[in-house]
Design an enzyme around this catalytic site. Sequence first.
Site, mmCIF file in Angstrom:
data_model
loop_
_atom_site.group_PDB
_atom_site.id
_atom_site.type_symbol
_atom_site.label_atom_id
_atom_site.label_comp_id
_atom_site.label_asym_id
_atom_site.label_seq_id
_atom_site.Cartn_x
_atom_site.Cartn_y
_atom_site.Cartn_z
ATOM 1 N N ASP A 18 0.819 -1.217 0.000
ATOM 2 C CA ASP A 18 0.000 0.000 0.000
ATOM 3 C C ASP A 18 0.853 1.267 0.000
ATOM 4 O OD1 ASP A 18 -2.291 -1.703 0.363
ATOM 5 O OD2 ASP A 18 -1.673 -1.864 2.455
ATOM 6 N N LYS A 21 1.591 2.552 -5.068
ATOM 7 C CA LYS A 21 2.348 2.223 -6.277
ATOM 8 C C LYS A 21 1.606 2.637 -7.550
ATOM 9 C CE LYS A 21 2.872 -2.236 -4.781
ATOM 10 N NZ LYS A 21 2.707 -2.262 -3.344
ATOM 11 N N GLY A 45 -4.665 -5.360 -3.963
ATOM 12 C CA GLY A 45 -5.752 -4.450 -4.345
ATOM 13 C C GLY A 45 -5.166 -3.214 -4.984
ATOM 14 N N HIS A 46 -5.678 -2.874 -6.137
ATOM 15 C CA HIS A 46 -5.116 -1.755 -6.883
ATOM 16 C C HIS A 46 -6.311 -0.920 -7.355
ATOM 17 C CE1 HIS A 46 -1.950 -0.525 -9.992
ATOM 18 N NE2 HIS A 46 -2.928 0.330 -10.032
ATOM 19 N N GLN A 226 1.844 -6.394 -2.765
ATOM 20 C CA GLN A 226 2.219 -6.326 -1.353
ATOM 21 C C GLN A 226 3.515 -5.507 -1.200
ATOM 22 O OE1 GLN A 226 1.583 -9.984 -2.386
ATOM 23 N NE2 GLN A 226 -0.489 -9.251 -2.275
ATOM 24 N N ARG A 307 -5.835 0.913 7.910
ATOM 25 C CA ARG A 307 -4.395 0.657 7.972
ATOM 26 C C ARG A 307 -3.808 1.320 9.212
ATOM 27 N NH1 ARG A 307 -3.811 2.570 1.832
ATOM 28 N NH2 ARG A 307 -4.627 0.718 0.831
ATOM 29 N N ASP A 335 2.338 14.879 0.272
ATOM 30 C CA ASP A 335 1.359 15.926 0.615
ATOM 31 C C ASP A 335 0.644 15.632 1.930
ATOM 32 O OD1 ASP A 335 0.359 13.759 -1.124
ATOM 33 O OD2 ASP A 335 -1.602 14.623 -0.638
ATOM 34 N N GLY A 410 5.207 11.725 -5.162
ATOM 35 C CA GLY A 410 3.752 11.867 -5.276
ATOM 36 C C GLY A 410 3.271 12.969 -4.353
ATOM 37 N N GLY A 412 -0.230 13.974 -4.432
ATOM 38 C CA GLY A 412 -1.697 13.959 -4.386
ATOM 39 C C GLY A 412 -2.219 12.678 -5.001
HETATM 40 P P1 IMP Z 1 -2.350 -12.971 2.945
HETATM 41 O O1 IMP Z 1 -1.467 -12.507 1.829
HETATM 42 O O2 IMP Z 1 -3.818 -12.797 2.663
HETATM 43 O O3 IMP Z 1 -1.999 -14.357 3.384
HETATM 44 O O4 IMP Z 1 -2.063 -12.023 4.209
HETATM 45 C C1 IMP Z 1 -0.816 -12.009 4.880
HETATM 46 C C2 IMP Z 1 -0.435 -10.603 5.325
HETATM 47 O O5 IMP Z 1 -0.175 -9.801 4.164
HETATM 48 C C3 IMP Z 1 -1.535 -9.853 6.070
HETATM 49 O O6 IMP Z 1 -0.915 -8.990 7.014
HETATM 50 C C4 IMP Z 1 -2.209 -9.018 5.001
HETATM 51 O O7 IMP Z 1 -2.857 -7.880 5.539
HETATM 52 C C5 IMP Z 1 -1.001 -8.635 4.179
HETATM 53 N N1 IMP Z 1 -1.325 -8.315 2.782
HETATM 54 C C6 IMP Z 1 -1.646 -9.179 1.802
HETATM 55 N N2 IMP Z 1 -1.850 -8.522 0.638
HETATM 56 C C7 IMP Z 1 -1.621 -7.224 0.879
HETATM 57 C C8 IMP Z 1 -1.629 -6.044 0.064
HETATM 58 O O8 IMP Z 1 -1.877 -6.078 -1.156
HETATM 59 N N3 IMP Z 1 -1.314 -4.869 0.686
HETATM 60 C C9 IMP Z 1 -0.974 -4.826 2.003
HETATM 61 N N4 IMP Z 1 -0.961 -5.895 2.805
HETATM 62 C C10 IMP Z 1 -1.276 -7.084 2.251
#
Ligand code: IMP
Length: 429
Positions: A18, A21, A45-46, A226, A307, A335, A410, A412
């Site tokens: 997060d 990116k 998640g994007h 991640q 978060r 910012d 970045g 904004g």
């Molecule tokens: P898992 O990947 O679902 O097994 O989760 C393992 C850890 O990675 C947890 O702390 C999740 O919150 C974190 N995590 C998994 N995917 C993301 C992501 O895309 N962004 C931030 N944290 C992530």
Amino acid sequence: MATLAWCIVVLVGLQWGDEGKGAVTDRIARLVRYVVRFQGGPNAGHTLWIGGQKIVLHMVPSGIMYAWIVNIIGAGCVLNLRALVNEITDLRRLGVKVTPKNLRISRDATVILPHHPLLDQAREERAGKKKIGTTGRGIGPAYEDRARRVAVRLGDLLNERRARRAVRRALTELELLLPDNGLTVDYVLNELAPWVAELRPYVCDTAAILHKAWERGEKVMCEGAQGTFLDPLFGTYPFVTSASTLAGAACTGLGFGPTWVDAVVGVLKAYTTRVGSGPFPTELTDEIGDYLQRVGVENGATTGRRRRGGWFDAVLAKRAVLLNGATHVVLTKLDVLSGLQTIRVCVGYEGVRAGTFPQDLDRATPIYEDLPGWDQDISACRSYDELPENCRRYVERIERLVGAKIGAIGVGPDREQVILRPRHWPFTE
Ligand code: IMP
């Protein structure tokens, strides 16, 4: 002006994911022919905005927004077939073209089976306070099956006999773990069948596509998911994900050697956030933590979880630059810090010798350096010189602490709210 003749670039997060990116991904994606995912699955998640509508991509690479880009989901990924088909359908509904020409999926990728999310969630429930805080999407169990050599690959499902054999093998192993679980080969095959039928035209040997691309000198951007400290080997174990998140994983997840990677772009947020459990030395549980969460709109794109927020940790960031071999660094969301009187940066941990890194971060107590903040709104700045002096001091202090130059900043949420520093940023048309 920095120049670089590049073909393959890998982009990764240098904190806990997060890092924002998206804007950088987008900047580089505009220049390439292929955007490729090499690890992870629907845990990522994007967020994209299309004509004022929000869409969160979990599996489809972010190059899907550009008509000329071929998007690849590589062998190192785990796939939820139903979720992937739904994502494609949602994109089409918003007018985005998704066809077997601009989306290719590796036959060697691992399939998330119906029981994987259930196992993931059951384990978390059982762990109670000690839970990892996973996304509950079955990522861990799917990668475990792969390591145990009982995973079902997407390519297995294209042939009836092979599919039956692969699913039987997975369920035989599950039976050892969970006797009398009630799952049958027919049930699993029937569950997957409609999604396999939809995805069949997209499946191929994606490594071969990339080999050809490289031979032709076409540009490829490998999009990490991640972040560095969620890496199972070098992250805050066991509070990590299940597949390597480091730049090196692009090679193993896609099927080419490290000599092909021309640049590694590492993304750092100007402060730190983390979703899920696990150590976070600079975490703030006070009103400044709330401020960062609120102003930075820090909610997980996949699970919507809030978060955790804290100060920038230069010890972690420096370690991440090295773990990934980052050649270029981006600083996002600067910012969000505007308006804070003092900004703290972690420059070491008590009792830990400079230049060393503790095995476990759970008891690491940060040593802070205080830097003066700035009041001005910087969101309209488009050149480095326009930034207030204290803001530039913050950027330059981070550069010295992490041992890398910052090429893009970045300021904004909009993709255009980026300051490029041409001397340190070769990714231009
Ligand atoms: P898992 O990947 O679902 O097994 O989760 C393992 C850890 O990675 C947890 O702390 C999740 O919150 C974190 N995590 C998994 N995917 C993301 C992501 O895309 N962004 C931030 N944290 C992530």
